[in-house]
Write a protein that holds these residues in place. Structure first.
Motif, PDB file in Angstrom:
ATOM      1  N   ASN A 120       0.858  -1.202   0.000  1.00 35.94           N
ATOM      2  CA  ASN A 120       0.000   0.000   0.000  1.00 35.94           C
ATOM      3  C   ASN A 120       0.890   1.247   0.000  1.00 35.94           C
ATOM      4  OD1 ASN A 120       0.562   0.857   2.808  1.00 35.94           O
ATOM      5  ND2 ASN A 120      -0.438  -1.081   3.296  1.00 35.94           N
ATOM      6  N   ASP A 121       0.240   2.434  -0.016  1.00 39.02           N
ATOM      7  CA  ASP A 121       1.046   3.659  -0.114  1.00 39.02           C
ATOM      8  C   ASP A 121       1.355   4.269   1.256  1.00 39.02           C
ATOM      9  OD1 ASP A 121      -1.304   4.895   0.649  1.00 39.02           O
ATOM     10  OD2 ASP A 121      -1.742   5.751  -1.310  1.00 39.02           O
ATOM     11  N   GLY A 122       1.139   3.478   2.322  1.00 43.87           N
ATOM     12  CA  GLY A 122       1.317   4.031   3.675  1.00 43.87           C
ATOM     13  C   GLY A 122       2.753   4.288   4.091  1.00 43.87           C
ATOM     14  N   GLY A 167      -3.496  -2.570  -6.424  1.00 44.92           N
ATOM     15  CA  GLY A 167      -4.873  -2.138  -6.159  1.00 44.92           C
ATOM     16  C   GLY A 167      -4.911  -0.762  -5.515  1.00 44.92           C
ATOM     17  N   ASP A 168      -4.009  -0.528  -4.554  1.00 43.84           N
ATOM     18  CA  ASP A 168      -3.991   0.778  -3.872  1.00 43.84           C
ATOM     19  C   ASP A 168      -3.575   1.882  -4.838  1.00 43.84           C
ATOM     20  OD1 ASP A 168      -4.580   2.170  -1.541  1.00 43.84           O
ATOM     21  OD2 ASP A 168      -2.523   2.109  -0.801  1.00 43.84           O
ATOM     22  N   LEU A 169      -2.654   1.559  -5.742  1.00 43.10           N
ATOM     23  CA  LEU A 169      -2.213   2.561  -6.715  1.00 43.10           C
ATOM     24  C   LEU A 169      -3.335   2.908  -7.705  1.00 43.10           C
ATOM     25  CD1 LEU A 169       0.152   4.284  -7.759  1.00 43.10           C
ATOM     26  CD2 LEU A 169       0.682   2.415  -9.328  1.00 43.10           C
ATOM     27  N   GLU A 243     -13.631   4.644  -3.319  1.00 40.78           N
ATOM     28  CA  GLU A 243     -13.120   3.257  -3.223  1.00 40.78           C
ATOM     29  C   GLU A 243     -12.541   2.988  -1.833  1.00 40.78           C
ATOM     30  OE1 GLU A 243     -11.384   5.754  -4.946  1.00 40.78           O
ATOM     31  OE2 GLU A 243     -10.017   5.653  -3.268  1.00 40.78           O
ATOM     32  N   HIS A 244     -11.883   4.003  -1.243  1.00 37.37           N
ATOM     33  CA  HIS A 244     -11.338   3.822   0.109  1.00 37.37           C
ATOM     34  C   HIS A 244     -12.454   3.804   1.153  1.00 37.37           C
ATOM     35  CE1 HIS A 244      -7.245   4.048  -1.368  1.00 37.37           C
ATOM     36  NE2 HIS A 244      -6.811   3.824  -0.136  1.00 37.37           N
ATOM     37  N   LEU A 245     -13.518   4.565   0.908  1.00 39.27           N
ATOM     38  CA  LEU A 245     -14.651   4.544   1.857  1.00 39.27           C
ATOM     39  C   LEU A 245     -15.241   3.137   1.924  1.00 39.27           C
ATOM     40  CD1 LEU A 245     -16.546   7.873   1.023  1.00 39.27           C
ATOM     41  CD2 LEU A 245     -14.815   7.469   2.783  1.00 39.27           C
ATOM     42  N   LEU A 259      -6.549  -7.831   2.606  1.00 39.86           N
ATOM     43  CA  LEU A 259      -5.511  -6.811   2.476  1.00 39.86           C
ATOM     44  C   LEU A 259      -6.125  -5.521   1.910  1.00 39.86           C
ATOM     45  CD1 LEU A 259      -2.556  -8.868   0.940  1.00 39.86           C
ATOM     46  CD2 LEU A 259      -2.548  -7.687   3.144  1.00 39.86           C
ATOM     47  N   HIS A 260      -5.694  -4.408   2.475  1.00 39.82           N
ATOM     48  CA  HIS A 260      -6.209  -3.093   2.094  1.00 39.82           C
ATOM     49  C   HIS A 260      -6.299  -2.916   0.568  1.00 39.82           C
ATOM     50  CE1 HIS A 260      -6.609   1.286   2.234  1.00 39.82           C
ATOM     51  NE2 HIS A 260      -5.618   1.358   1.370  1.00 39.82           N
ATOM     52  N   GLY A 261      -5.189  -3.175  -0.119  1.00 37.29           N
ATOM     53  CA  GLY A 261      -5.144  -2.903  -1.559  1.00 37.29           C
ATOM     54  C   GLY A 261      -5.994  -3.848  -2.397  1.00 37.29           C
TER      55      GLY A 261
HETATM   56 ZN   LIG Z   1      -4.885   3.091   0.341  1.00 34.16          ZN
END
Ligand SMILES: [Zn+2]
Length: 347
Positions: A120-122, A167-169, A243-245, A259-261
């Motif tokens: 992810n981008d964290g 996916g996160d990207l 999408e994040h909501l 997984l988040h992404g």
């Molecule tokens: Zn994210």
């Protein structure tokens, strides 16, 4: 007179194979001699040995294995922090990096992020995702002073983590589209440069979406620039929209959050269908990387997603997205059943 923004972005950036073994050299160049190392508790012993060897010339004053990404563990680490430390290093997965980043923020010390996967981008964002009394929150934190990505280490990480990063990207497509919708509907100010940077990062990766040395480098760089886009505009808008909501709602309600992404990626394609743009690019990226295939092997629950979509608009107050623009639930129900990419992902 213009009001110049104070934006902190990493000064030290390395994305290359073998970067991990040179960590001590990079630290030395910036006069970071006395270090605290936070690492994932479940890190492979070989990686822990490598980082220990890489830092042999520095004074590692404390080694903290991180088990929980909680604000309480970051605070207790802060209380036990030895005196005279030059920098904090976070090494491993998301939990260790989020705690180390928050420790850097609490102590005011420079923080170096050394992720071992790109899920992810964290790793390079101005927030830490930590639990507060058991509930996950996104807390303001300082941007890392340095980001050191050993692309060979990240390439050797499990493929599912890589797909999560993809996916996160991809979410940057829909996040920026939601941001523009919010501008037209509510006057939410769009930071053009942050939006441009966000768009550019995903386009660069789409040009070469392979899981190889070059692809890891572009994914790592793209995820890092996303974090910087958020820092530039002081909001998560360039990287996070409807999408994040949906993913946050799934985290709160699903029997087995993924997984988040992975959640974000599927929600990104869904949101793109609602927004009526970028769907082909996103679907193509997911086909090329094997993202769809991985989801189809471990399908999501349609009922859980419908519930998450119902709750999603209320997750962040005042955060306008396509989900606020109209009642999307009937369309979502139809898409989850009938869209040729989504239908195989659900049971
Ligand atoms: Zn994210």
């Amino acid at each position: 007179m213009l009001n110049p923004k104070q934006v902190t972005i990493p000064s030290l950036v390395r994305v290359k194979p073998g970067a991990l073994d040179r960590l001590g050299i990079y630290a030395q160049r910036h006069q970071f001699r006395r270090l605290v190392l936070c690492h994932s508790q479940d890190l492979q012993p070989a990686l822990l040995e490598r980082v220990t060897r890489a830092l042999a010339g520095q004074e590692v004053r404390q080694v903290l294995p991180i088990t929980a990404a909680s604000v309480e563990s970051a605070q207790s680490a802060f209380q036990q922090l030895p005196g005279e430390v030059d920098a904090i290093i976070g090494f491993g997965g998301g939990k260790a990096l989020d705690v180390a980043k928050y420790l850097g923020f609490l102590s005011g010390l420079p923080y170096l992020a050394v992720p071992t996967s790109l899920s992810n981008d964290g790793f390079c964002s101005p927030q830490s995702s930590l639990t507060v009394a058991g509930r996950r929150r996104s807390l303001p934190a300082a941007m890392p002073f340095g980001v050191v990505i050993d692309s060979a280490v990240c390439l050797a990480a499990p493929e599912i983590l890589w797909l999560s990063g993809v996916g996160d990207l991809a979410a940057k497509f829909t996040a920026v589209a939601d941001w523009k919708l919010a501008f037209h509907a509510r006057g939410t100010v769009v930071d053009d440069f942050a939006a441009l940077l966000s768009d550019a990062t995903v386009m660069q990766f789409i040009a070469h979406p392979a899981r190889d040395a070059e692809g890891v480098k572009t994914l790592g760089t793209a995820l890092m620039l996303n974090g910087i886009a958020m820092a530039i505009c002081g909001s998560s808008r360039p990287a996070s929209g409807s999408e994040h909501l949906i993913s946050h709602a799934l985290d709160a309600t699903s029997a087995r959050p993924r997984l988040h992404g992975l959640q974000v990626g599927v929600a990104t394609y869904l949101a793109s269908r609602l927004q009526g743009q970028h769907s082909e690019s996103i679907a193509g990226l997911f086909t090329a990387t094997g993202f769809w295939k991985a989801i189809e092997q471990d399908k999501f629950s349609r009922a859980e997603w419908l519930e998450a979509a119902r709750r999603a608009p209320a997750i962040k107050t005042g955060f306008y997205t396509v989900l606020t623009a109209r009642d999307c639930l009937p369309e979502i129900e139809l898409l989850l059943r009938e869209d040729r990419f989504l239908a195989p992902c659900f049971v």
